[in-house]
Design an enzyme around this catalytic site. Structure first.
Site, short mmCIF file in Angstrom:
data_model
loop_
_atom_site.label_atom_id
_atom_site.label_comp_id
_atom_site.label_asym_id
_atom_site.label_seq_id
_atom_site.Cartn_x
_atom_site.Cartn_y
_atom_site.Cartn_z
N HIS A 17 25.66 30.96 43.23
CA HIS A 17 25.45 31.99 44.26
C HIS A 17 25.81 31.43 45.65
O HIS A 17 26.48 32.08 46.44
CB HIS A 17 23.99 32.42 44.28
CG HIS A 17 23.56 33.23 43.12
ND1 HIS A 17 22.47 32.89 42.33
CD2 HIS A 17 24.06 34.37 42.59
CE1 HIS A 17 22.31 33.80 41.40
NE2 HIS A 17 23.26 34.71 41.54
N LYS A 41 10.82 45.35 37.19
CA LYS A 41 11.08 44.06 36.53
C LYS A 41 10.40 42.95 37.32
O LYS A 41 10.79 42.66 38.44
CB LYS A 41 12.61 43.83 36.48
CG LYS A 41 13.03 42.67 35.59
CD LYS A 41 14.55 42.61 35.51
CE LYS A 41 15.03 41.34 34.81
NZ LYS A 41 16.42 41.02 35.14
N ARG A 90 32.03 35.49 37.33
CA ARG A 90 32.20 34.27 36.53
C ARG A 90 33.14 34.52 35.36
O ARG A 90 33.96 33.69 35.02
CB ARG A 90 30.85 33.80 36.00
CG ARG A 90 29.84 33.37 37.04
CD ARG A 90 28.45 33.37 36.48
NE ARG A 90 28.09 34.72 36.02
CZ ARG A 90 26.89 35.02 35.54
NH1 ARG A 90 25.95 34.10 35.44
NH2 ARG A 90 26.61 36.26 35.15
N SER A 127 21.15 32.56 36.32
CA SER A 127 19.74 32.33 36.66
C SER A 127 18.89 32.28 35.39
O SER A 127 18.00 31.43 35.27
CB SER A 127 19.24 33.44 37.59
OG SER A 127 19.99 33.45 38.79
C1 LIG Z 1 24.38 32.68 38.92
C2 LIG Z 1 25.40 33.75 39.01
C3 LIG Z 1 25.23 35.05 38.54
N1 LIG Z 1 26.36 35.74 38.80
C4 LIG Z 1 26.59 37.12 38.40
C5 LIG Z 1 25.99 38.17 39.29
C6 LIG Z 1 25.13 37.65 40.36
O1 LIG Z 1 25.67 37.35 41.42
O2 LIG Z 1 23.91 37.51 40.14
C7 LIG Z 1 27.28 34.93 39.45
C8 LIG Z 1 28.56 35.17 39.94
C9 LIG Z 1 29.25 34.11 40.56
C10 LIG Z 1 28.69 32.85 40.68
C11 LIG Z 1 27.40 32.59 40.19
C12 LIG Z 1 26.69 33.65 39.58
#
Ligand SMILES: Cc1cn(CCC(=O)O)c2ccccc12
Length: 161
Positions: A17, A41, A90, A127
């Site tokens: 993040h 949640k 991702r 996470s």
């Molecule tokens: C930890 C993480 C979750 N996601 C998806 C959605 C979100 O941002 O929570 C990412 C996107 C890019 C880099 C890291 C992350």
């Protein structure tokens, strides 16, 4: 001034993040990290705890602010003069999940979504996986910053007795 919002649950925030946020902060005059308040949640950390963890990590980034919101993201954007949403991607499944919301948001109020691809080293980091590994005593220090690692240990593995 071009502002963007980077919304998420951030339960907990990860280095993935933070990587997306740092790159977004280089693209926009101001970026608001908006922690989603989801009454349905209950997370591991409260919205306040997640916000504090994010504030600590971004204290030296002058154009990043941390906030929380509930309800429609586009309403938050309208109320704060924000015309762009930043999302990190991702995998293809992230895109499949984000694409309909991006189209809906643009259709509702014209807010655009800017996608930033995660660095490969974070492409598997989520996470939920970080919480799972930390709960089993695994070393997650490569995926979160120290105060997040400490918070996870305290919350998931309190000292016996
Ligand atoms: C930890 C993480 C979750 N996601 C998806 C959605 C979100 O941002 O929570 C990412 C996107 C890019 C880099 C890291 C992350």
């Amino acid at each position: 001034m071009t502002s963007a919002v980077y919304p998420g649950s951030f339960d907990p925030p990860t280095l993935g993040h933070l990587d997306v946020l740092e790159r977004a902060a280089a693209l926009f005059d101001q970026v608001t990290v908006a922690v989603l308040v989801n009454p349905d949640k209950r997370g591991l950390f409260s919205v306040e705890e997640r916000s504090d963890l994010l504030r600590e990590a971004t204290a030296n980034w002058p154009n990043v602010v941390v906030d929380s919101f509930s309800g429609l993201l586009v309403d938050y954007c309208s109320a704060h003069g924000i015309r762009a949403v930043v999302k990190g991607l991702r995998t293809v499944s992230d895109y499949d999940y984000e694409q309909p919301m991006a189209h809906m948001n643009r259709s509702l109020t014209g807010v655009e979504t800017v996608f930033l691809t995660a660095r490969p080293e974070f492409s598997f980091v989520s996470s939920s996986l970080v919480k799972q590994v930390a709960g089993l005593g695994g070393d997650i220090t490569a995926y979160v910053w120290p105060s997040v690692a400490q918070a996870l240990t305290t919350r998931l593995r309190p000292p016996a007795g």
